[in-house]
Write a protein that holds these residues in place. Structure first.
Motif, PDB file in Angstrom:
ATOM      1  N   MET A   1     -24.452  77.731  17.184  1.00 24.70           N
ATOM      2  CA  MET A   1     -24.615  76.902  18.376  1.00 24.70           C
ATOM      3  C   MET A   1     -25.410  77.693  19.414  1.00 24.70           C
ATOM      4  SD  MET A   1     -21.697  75.213  20.886  1.00 24.70           S
ATOM      5  CE  MET A   1     -21.075  74.102  19.676  1.00 24.70           C
ATOM      6  N   GLY A   2     -26.443  77.043  19.979  1.00 23.82           N
ATOM      7  CA  GLY A   2     -27.289  77.693  20.964  1.00 23.82           C
ATOM      8  C   GLY A   2     -26.636  77.787  22.335  1.00 23.82           C
ATOM      9  N   GLN A   3     -27.275  78.525  23.225  1.00 22.73           N
ATOM     10  CA  GLN A   3     -26.752  78.730  24.581  1.00 22.73           C
ATOM     11  C   GLN A   3     -26.647  77.421  25.359  1.00 22.73           C
ATOM     12  OE1 GLN A   3     -25.402  81.490  25.836  1.00 22.73           O
ATOM     13  NE2 GLN A   3     -25.714  82.380  23.810  1.00 22.73           N
ATOM     14  N   ILE A   4     -27.657  76.571  25.238  1.00 17.40           N
ATOM     15  CA  ILE A   4     -27.626  75.307  25.985  1.00 17.40           C
ATOM     16  C   ILE A   4     -26.552  74.394  25.404  1.00 17.40           C
ATOM     17  CG2 ILE A   4     -28.929  73.259  26.679  1.00 17.40           C
ATOM     18  CD1 ILE A   4     -29.666  75.929  28.171  1.00 17.40           C
ATOM     19  N   ASP A   5     -26.398  74.373  24.092  1.00 18.27           N
ATOM     20  CA  ASP A   5     -25.324  73.570  23.492  1.00 18.27           C
ATOM     21  C   ASP A   5     -23.961  74.062  23.972  1.00 18.27           C
ATOM     22  OD1 ASP A   5     -26.932  71.788  22.060  1.00 18.27           O
ATOM     23  OD2 ASP A   5     -27.058  73.119  20.327  1.00 18.27           O
ATOM     24  N   LYS A   6     -23.791  75.375  24.080  1.00 19.45           N
ATOM     25  CA  LYS A   6     -22.533  75.923  24.597  1.00 19.45           C
ATOM     26  C   LYS A   6     -22.322  75.498  26.045  1.00 19.45           C
ATOM     27  CE  LYS A   6     -22.465  79.971  21.599  1.00 19.45           C
ATOM     28  NZ  LYS A   6     -22.712  81.413  21.513  1.00 19.45           N
ATOM     29  N   ARG A   7     -23.390  75.512  26.820  1.00 24.79           N
ATOM     30  CA  ARG A   7     -23.292  75.109  28.225  1.00 24.79           C
ATOM     31  C   ARG A   7     -22.887  73.634  28.330  1.00 24.79           C
ATOM     32  NH1 ARG A   7     -21.467  75.868  32.870  1.00 24.79           N
ATOM     33  NH2 ARG A   7     -22.716  75.067  34.569  1.00 24.79           N
ATOM     34  N   LEU A   8     -23.449  72.794  27.471  1.00 27.64           N
ATOM     35  CA  LEU A   8     -23.079  71.376  27.476  1.00 27.64           C
ATOM     36  C   LEU A   8     -21.591  71.211  27.170  1.00 27.64           C
ATOM     37  CD1 LEU A   8     -26.202  69.876  25.696  1.00 27.64           C
ATOM     38  CD2 LEU A   8     -25.544  69.511  28.086  1.00 27.64           C
ATOM     39  N   LEU A  86     -32.227  72.942  22.027  1.00 28.37           N
ATOM     40  CA  LEU A  86     -32.520  72.907  23.464  1.00 28.37           C
ATOM     41  C   LEU A  86     -32.789  74.290  24.051  1.00 28.37           C
ATOM     42  CD1 LEU A  86     -30.036  70.129  24.631  1.00 28.37           C
ATOM     43  CD2 LEU A  86     -32.540  70.008  24.589  1.00 28.37           C
ATOM     44  N   ASP A  87     -32.509  75.354  23.294  1.00 25.73           N
ATOM     45  CA  ASP A  87     -32.849  76.693  23.773  1.00 25.73           C
ATOM     46  C   ASP A  87     -34.366  76.904  23.823  1.00 25.73           C
ATOM     47  OD1 ASP A  87     -30.201  77.308  24.105  1.00 25.73           O
ATOM     48  OD2 ASP A  87     -30.036  78.497  22.278  1.00 25.73           O
ATOM     49  N   ARG A  88     -35.131  75.984  23.248  1.00 24.82           N
ATOM     50  CA  ARG A  88     -36.597  76.066  23.294  1.00 24.82           C
ATOM     51  C   ARG A  88     -37.154  75.661  24.655  1.00 24.82           C
ATOM     52  NH1 ARG A  88     -38.868  72.749  18.494  1.00 24.82           N
ATOM     53  NH2 ARG A  88     -40.803  73.497  19.418  1.00 24.82           N
ATOM     54  N   VAL A  89     -36.323  75.098  25.520  1.00 23.86           N
ATOM     55  CA  VAL A  89     -36.778  74.671  26.849  1.00 23.86           C
ATOM     56  C   VAL A  89     -37.084  75.905  27.697  1.00 23.86           C
ATOM     57  CG1 VAL A  89     -36.089  73.516  28.999  1.00 23.86           C
ATOM     58  CG2 VAL A  89     -35.541  72.477  26.770  1.00 23.86           C
ATOM     59  N   THR A  90     -38.290  75.934  28.258  1.00 22.73           N
ATOM     60  CA  THR A  90     -38.652  77.030  29.153  1.00 22.73           C
ATOM     61  C   THR A  90     -38.647  76.597  30.621  1.00 22.73           C
ATOM     62  OG1 THR A  90     -41.023  76.579  28.832  1.00 22.73           O
ATOM     63  CG2 THR A  90     -40.021  78.269  27.432  1.00 22.73           C
ATOM     64  N   ARG A  91     -38.781  75.271  30.857  1.00 25.57           N
ATOM     65  CA  ARG A  91     -38.776  74.796  32.240  1.00 25.57           C
ATOM     66  C   ARG A  91     -38.683  73.276  32.297  1.00 25.57           C
ATOM     67  NH1 ARG A  91     -39.618  77.443  37.409  1.00 25.57           N
ATOM     68  NH2 ARG A  91     -39.105  75.770  38.818  1.00 25.57           N
ATOM     69  N   VAL A  92     -37.821  72.780  33.150  1.00 21.91           N
ATOM     70  CA  VAL A  92     -37.870  71.368  33.518  1.00 21.91           C
ATOM     71  C   VAL A  92     -38.946  71.302  34.592  1.00 21.91           C
ATOM     72  CG1 VAL A  92     -36.624  69.402  34.475  1.00 21.91           C
ATOM     73  CG2 VAL A  92     -35.434  71.034  32.980  1.00 21.91           C
ATOM     74  N   VAL A  93     -40.048  70.642  34.287  1.00 23.05           N
ATOM     75  CA  VAL A  93     -41.205  70.640  35.181  1.00 23.05           C
ATOM     76  C   VAL A  93     -41.072  69.569  36.262  1.00 23.05           C
ATOM     77  CG1 VAL A  93     -43.720  70.365  35.325  1.00 23.05           C
ATOM     78  CG2 VAL A  93     -42.690  71.535  33.351  1.00 23.05           C
ATOM     79  N   LYS A  94     -40.765  68.331  35.845  1.00 26.34           N
ATOM     80  CA  LYS A  94     -40.708  67.241  36.821  1.00 26.34           C
ATOM     81  C   LYS A  94     -39.800  66.125  36.334  1.00 26.34           C
ATOM     82  CE  LYS A  94     -43.166  64.167  39.801  1.00 26.34           C
ATOM     83  NZ  LYS A  94     -44.362  63.669  40.387  1.00 26.34           N
ATOM     84  N   LEU A  95     -39.077  65.538  37.284  1.00 28.73           N
ATOM     85  CA  LEU A  95     -38.340  64.299  37.050  1.00 28.73           C
ATOM     86  C   LEU A  95     -38.938  63.226  37.953  1.00 28.73           C
ATOM     87  CD1 LEU A  95     -34.550  65.300  37.072  1.00 28.73           C
ATOM     88  CD2 LEU A  95     -36.098  65.138  35.121  1.00 28.73           C
ATOM     89  N   LEU A  96     -38.971  62.015  37.429  1.00 29.24           N
ATOM     90  CA  LEU A  96     -39.340  60.856  38.230  1.00 29.24           C
ATOM     91  C   LEU A  96     -38.185  59.885  38.126  1.00 29.24           C
ATOM     92  CD1 LEU A  96     -41.173  58.999  39.859  1.00 29.24           C
ATOM     93  CD2 LEU A  96     -42.341  58.399  37.729  1.00 29.24           C
ATOM     94  N   GLY A  97     -37.562  59.590  39.270  1.00 34.75           N
ATOM     95  CA  GLY A  97     -36.411  58.705  39.289  1.00 34.75           C
ATOM     96  C   GLY A  97     -36.706  57.420  40.028  1.00 34.75           C
ATOM     97  N   PHE A  98     -36.333  56.314  39.409  1.00 39.78           N
ATOM     98  CA  PHE A  98     -36.484  54.994  40.006  1.00 39.78           C
ATOM     99  C   PHE A  98     -35.104  54.471  40.379  1.00 39.78           C
ATOM    100  CE2 PHE A  98     -39.973  55.533  37.042  1.00 39.78           C
ATOM    101  CZ  PHE A  98     -41.068  55.155  37.790  1.00 39.78           C
ATOM    102  N   VAL A  99     -35.009  53.883  41.556  1.00 37.95           N
ATOM    103  CA  VAL A  99     -33.746  53.342  42.051  1.00 37.95           C
ATOM    104  C   VAL A  99     -33.937  51.855  42.340  1.00 37.95           C
ATOM    105  CG1 VAL A  99     -31.973  53.495  43.839  1.00 37.95           C
ATOM    106  CG2 VAL A  99     -33.159  55.572  43.076  1.00 37.95           C
ATOM    107  N   ASN A 100     -33.165  51.023  41.665  1.00 37.43           N
ATOM    108  CA  ASN A 100     -33.154  49.588  41.929  1.00 37.43           C
ATOM    109  C   ASN A 100     -32.439  49.426  43.276  1.00 37.43           C
ATOM    110  OD1 ASN A 100     -32.780  46.815  41.922  1.00 37.43           O
ATOM    111  ND2 ASN A 100     -31.863  46.735  39.890  1.00 37.43           N
ATOM    112  N   ALA A 101     -33.206  49.094  44.307  1.00 37.75           N
ATOM    113  CA  ALA A 101     -32.639  49.147  45.658  1.00 37.75           C
ATOM    114  C   ALA A 101     -33.138  48.013  46.546  1.00 37.75           C
ATOM    115  CB  ALA A 101     -32.989  50.481  46.314  1.00 37.75           C
ATOM    116  N   THR A 102     -32.323  47.698  47.537  1.00 32.12           N
ATOM    117  CA  THR A 102     -32.726  46.744  48.565  1.00 32.12           C
ATOM    118  C   THR A 102     -33.775  47.412  49.454  1.00 32.12           C
ATOM    119  OG1 THR A 102     -31.036  47.486  50.123  1.00 32.12           O
ATOM    120  CG2 THR A 102     -30.423  45.691  48.614  1.00 32.12           C
ATOM    121  N   PRO A 103     -34.568  46.622  50.180  1.00 40.60           N
ATOM    122  CA  PRO A 103     -35.577  47.214  51.060  1.00 40.60           C
ATOM    123  C   PRO A 103     -34.988  48.140  52.129  1.00 40.60           C
ATOM    124  CG  PRO A 103     -36.065  44.902  50.716  1.00 40.60           C
ATOM    125  CD  PRO A 103     -34.706  45.162  50.103  1.00 40.60           C
TER     126      PRO A 103
END
Length: 154
Positions: A1-8, A86-103
């Motif tokens: 089990m990898g480090q990230i799997d252990k963290r999960l 998942l231990d192959r991940v070197t960086r989370v570069v960017k997230l784009l989040g959309f929110v279903n929202a009222t004005p």
């Protein structure tokens, strides 16, 4: 089990199987060292959850939970893209989040922190990323949030 799997495991997170696309697209694309992950929704056990609109039928707390579920599904796609490592991940570069929202809803950053915080909890410094959190007048299937990602891997 990898480090990230252990963290999960430490975080009490079990990744689902990577969801299949619901339209004409692929769930992820790798080019060079970057993995582009298509938008993921708040799906649990193959079922859509946390539907509705922030500022109307969905509380801020449930919006944050929804974004966290989206991020868990991003990780499931990422694990598939990394051949299960998942231990192959070197960086989370960017997230784009959309929110279903009222004005009038203005707490998009707080909602998408549900996804951002998870990336940092899982990957530590490598999980810190650039991000956009934007409103949408609707999202597919009435979901309250959707998150896509760009991740650097070995």
């Amino acid at each position: 089990m990898g480090q990230i799997d252990k963290r999960l495991v430490e975080l009490g997170i079990t990744l689902p199987a990577a969801a299949k696309p619901v339209a004409t697209y692929v769930p992820w694309v790798r080019t060079g060292n970057l993995v582009f992950i298509s938008g993921q929704g708040p799906i649990v056990d193959g079922k859509i959850t946390l539907q509705g609109c922030l500022g109307d039928t969905v509380s801020l707390e449930n919006g944050i939970k929804s974004a966290r579920l989206c991020a868990i599904n991003v990780l499931a796609q990422l694990k598939d893209a990394c051949g299960g490592d998942l231990d192959r991940v070197t960086r989370v570069v960017k997230l784009l989040g959309f929110v279903n929202a009222t004005p009038s809803f203005a707490d998009h950053p707080k909602v998408i922190n549900g996804a951002s915080d998870l990336m940092v909890e899982v990957f530590g410094e490598k999980g810190k990323h650039a991000r956009s959190a934007v409103a949408s007048p609707s999202l597919p299937f009435g979901i309250s949030t959707e998150v896509e990602a760009i991740i650097e891997v070995e």
